[in-house]
Design an enzyme around this catalytic site. Structure first.
Site, mmCIF file in Angstrom:
data_model
loop_
_atom_site.group_PDB
_atom_site.id
_atom_site.type_symbol
_atom_site.label_atom_id
_atom_site.label_comp_id
_atom_site.label_asym_id
_atom_site.label_seq_id
_atom_site.Cartn_x
_atom_site.Cartn_y
_atom_site.Cartn_z
ATOM 1 N N ASP A 263 7.147 3.781 -5.137
ATOM 2 C CA ASP A 263 6.048 4.732 -4.967
ATOM 3 C C ASP A 263 5.141 4.339 -3.796
ATOM 4 O O ASP A 263 5.317 3.296 -3.168
ATOM 5 C CB ASP A 263 5.228 4.836 -6.257
ATOM 6 C CG ASP A 263 4.610 3.504 -6.655
ATOM 7 O OD1 ASP A 263 3.743 3.015 -5.916
ATOM 8 O OD2 ASP A 263 4.992 2.947 -7.705
ATOM 9 N N HIS B 134 12.777 -3.079 -2.342
ATOM 10 C CA HIS B 134 13.824 -2.277 -2.997
ATOM 11 C C HIS B 134 13.882 -0.858 -2.473
ATOM 12 O O HIS B 134 14.613 -0.034 -3.026
ATOM 13 C CB HIS B 134 13.616 -2.275 -4.505
ATOM 14 C CG HIS B 134 13.996 -3.574 -5.150
ATOM 15 N ND1 HIS B 134 13.834 -3.816 -6.497
ATOM 16 C CD2 HIS B 134 14.532 -4.707 -4.633
ATOM 17 C CE1 HIS B 134 14.254 -5.046 -6.776
ATOM 18 N NE2 HIS B 134 14.665 -5.597 -5.661
ATOM 19 N N PHE C 196 -27.924 0.798 16.052
ATOM 20 C CA PHE C 196 -28.213 2.180 15.693
ATOM 21 C C PHE C 196 -28.383 3.032 16.956
ATOM 22 O O PHE C 196 -29.241 2.728 17.790
ATOM 23 C CB PHE C 196 -29.481 2.248 14.836
ATOM 24 C CG PHE C 196 -29.239 1.899 13.397
ATOM 25 C CD1 PHE C 196 -29.327 2.855 12.407
ATOM 26 C CD2 PHE C 196 -28.900 0.601 13.037
ATOM 27 C CE1 PHE C 196 -29.096 2.529 11.082
ATOM 28 C CE2 PHE C 196 -28.668 0.267 11.715
ATOM 29 C CZ PHE C 196 -28.765 1.239 10.732
ATOM 30 N N GLY D 152 -36.601 3.392 6.746
ATOM 31 C CA GLY D 152 -35.213 2.980 6.892
ATOM 32 C C GLY D 152 -34.877 1.794 6.005
ATOM 33 O O GLY D 152 -33.790 1.722 5.414
#
Length: 481
Positions: free
Chosen positions: A112, A150, A354, A400
């Site tokens: 999977d 596998h 920033f 902030g």
């Protein structure tokens, strides 16, 4: 948490930090995601043969019997693989927790796509290898290598499933055997959902045992303690319980230490502990300053530099945004220490300048919010210092810094506002200490007392540095280095 599991967390976290950890995932890791195990996958094939699959112990043989009965035609086997596994099921919480750790080496016998999906969701660039030719090609910028030894559900015709496949494996897929042997020698594996009945792995482990005799690397395997099934007699349960104990004992030959859990939820618990403790190695320093009173600008900037350097010197990573006053000074001190100890800048610093040039205020807020969310996500501990700004000549609290405090709490960080630095940090400290149950998750009583001490005004800011480092080290559990 059991002592054996707690000891594992300590040891394996050290291997993660050293870059020596690996994962080996078996079918048991995928079953909670809604996929069937190998027994259920070949149940319809067994029915065609007139066999009762629940009475079969050698499932590889059953797959071989079906191919034999169909004149070596594997179409039904391939169809069974696709029908059982092709669904786009989401990864489990355990997959996601593992994917958040900086583990670069993954092995699985599963077909999977749960592992690669979890890694991609965590922002990792995955180099998946399910066929021998892929081993010779390196994906640029990869963060993790996934060996699907596998095969893969997208190539069911190449799936390793029958006795013929396993017998030909050393010839057809010898490169996988060599790669696995190399990783088992150089890395510490955690086996999850794996029963140790795969002949290829057994062959590799035997080779390593004969080569390294008493100097084999330790690995870990998780097993659930055998419980009595409703369909079992007492005698049958006793048989399987004893057999499980014998398997545990046998794994010692390969220096595989077994971790026994009573419930699969315990696996999620210790994986969460691994993630939390790894994240605590990274310390976010949030703050800004325009008004340097009462200490003065040189003293404040020197404190920030000393704090950044001391955290790096203690083995922590430092994350900061390059904001007003604080961020640049923290970065300067941290970088100076990184250069002094000749460490890697990429491994020790997380920096986010920033952006200032945006087309509108709304866009700026949106960009900064995304920056803050991403920056905080790297850390497990957040320090808040100072936090003020000038607006039209008046000193105000830094919104902030307040927002980063809120994000840190939302993301489950340990928040440590250093009230002694004043401004927003003092406001946050008073709020946090007034209701530690809601605001200071993960802070024990001793750490809480240290945080209270760090909330009292301090004339000499640099005297705070060793106290902060001691507090952070305590909360990290001394695993930073």
């Amino acid at each position: 948490m059991k002592k054996t599991v707690a000891d594992f967390v300590d040891d394996y976290l050290g291997e993660i930090l050293a870059g020596n950890a690996a994962i080996f995932a078996g079918a048991g890791l995928s079953v909670p995601a809604g996929f069937v195990d190998w027994r259920e996958l070949i149940r319809p094939l067994s029915k065609e043969l007139g066999l009762e699959i629940d009475l079969e112990g050698d499932l590889v043989a059953v797959a071989q019997f079906h191919v034999n009965a169909n004149g070596q035609n594997r179409h039904r086997l391939h169809k069974a693989v696709v029908e059982a596994i092709a669904a786009d099921n989401p990864p489990t919480e355990n997959h996601r927790l593992l994917a958040r750790l900086p583990i670069a080496t993954w092995w699985t016998t599963n077909y999977d796509k749960l592992i690669e999906t979890a890694l991609k969701e965590a922002g990792k660039n995955v180099d998946m290898k399910s066929a021998v030719p892929q081993l010779a090609i390196t994906r640029p910028g990869r963060d993790a290598v996934l060996y699907k030894m596998h095969g893969d559900v997208d190539r069911p015709d190449e799936a390793v499933a029958t006795r013929d496949d396993f017998e030909r494996y050393p010839r057809d897929r010898a490169a996988f055997v060599t790669a696995l042997a190399g990783d088992l020698v150089s890395k510490t594996f955690l086996f999850l959902g794996f029963s140790f009945t795969d002949p290829n792995l057994e062959h590799v482990l035997a080779r390593i045992r004969y080569t390294f005799t008493t100097n084999q690397r330790r690995h870990y395997a998780v097993f659930r303690a055998r419980t009595k099934l409703a369909t079992e007699t007492d005698e049958q349960f006793q048989h399987y319980r004893v057999r499980q104990e014998l398997v545990f004992e046998d794994l010692k030959r390969y220096n595989v230490k077994v971790l026994v859990v009573d419930d699969y939820a315990e696996i999620t618990e210790f994986l969460q502990e691994l993630v939390d403790r790894y994240r605590r190695r990274t310390v976010l320093i949030s703050g800004s300053i325009d008004d340097f009173g009462p200490w003065g600008e040189p003293t404040v900037l020197d404190f920030c530099q000393q704090l950044g350097a001391a955290l790096i010197g203690n083995g922590s990573r430092v994350a900061t945004g390059l904001g007003l006053g604080v961020g640049d000074a923290v970065f300067t001190g941290a970088l100076r220490e990184v250069m002094r100890i000749k460490d890697s800048i990429e491994d020790t610093l997380v920096l986010r300048p920033f952006p200032q040039s945006t087309s509108s205020e709304a866009e700026r807020k949106q960009v900064w919010e995304a920056y803050r969310q991403e920056l905080v996500s790297h850390a497990g501990i957040a320090l808040f210092i100072f936090g003020n700004k000038l607006v039209d000549g008046s000193v105000e609290q830094a919104d902030g810094v307040i927002r980063e405090f809120e994000i840190a709490k939302e993301q489950g960080l340990i928040v440590l506002p250093l009230g002694a630095t004043g401004s927003t940090a003092l406001t946050l400290a008073k709020k946090a200490l007034a209701d530690p149950g809601s605001n200071l998750a993960g802070v024990d009583a001793d750490s809480l007392r240290l945080l209270e001490e760090l909330s009292a005004h301090e004339e000499n800011l640099n005297q705070l540095v060793p106290k902060v480092v001691a507090l952070v080290g305590k909360l990290q559990g001394n695993v930073a280095k």
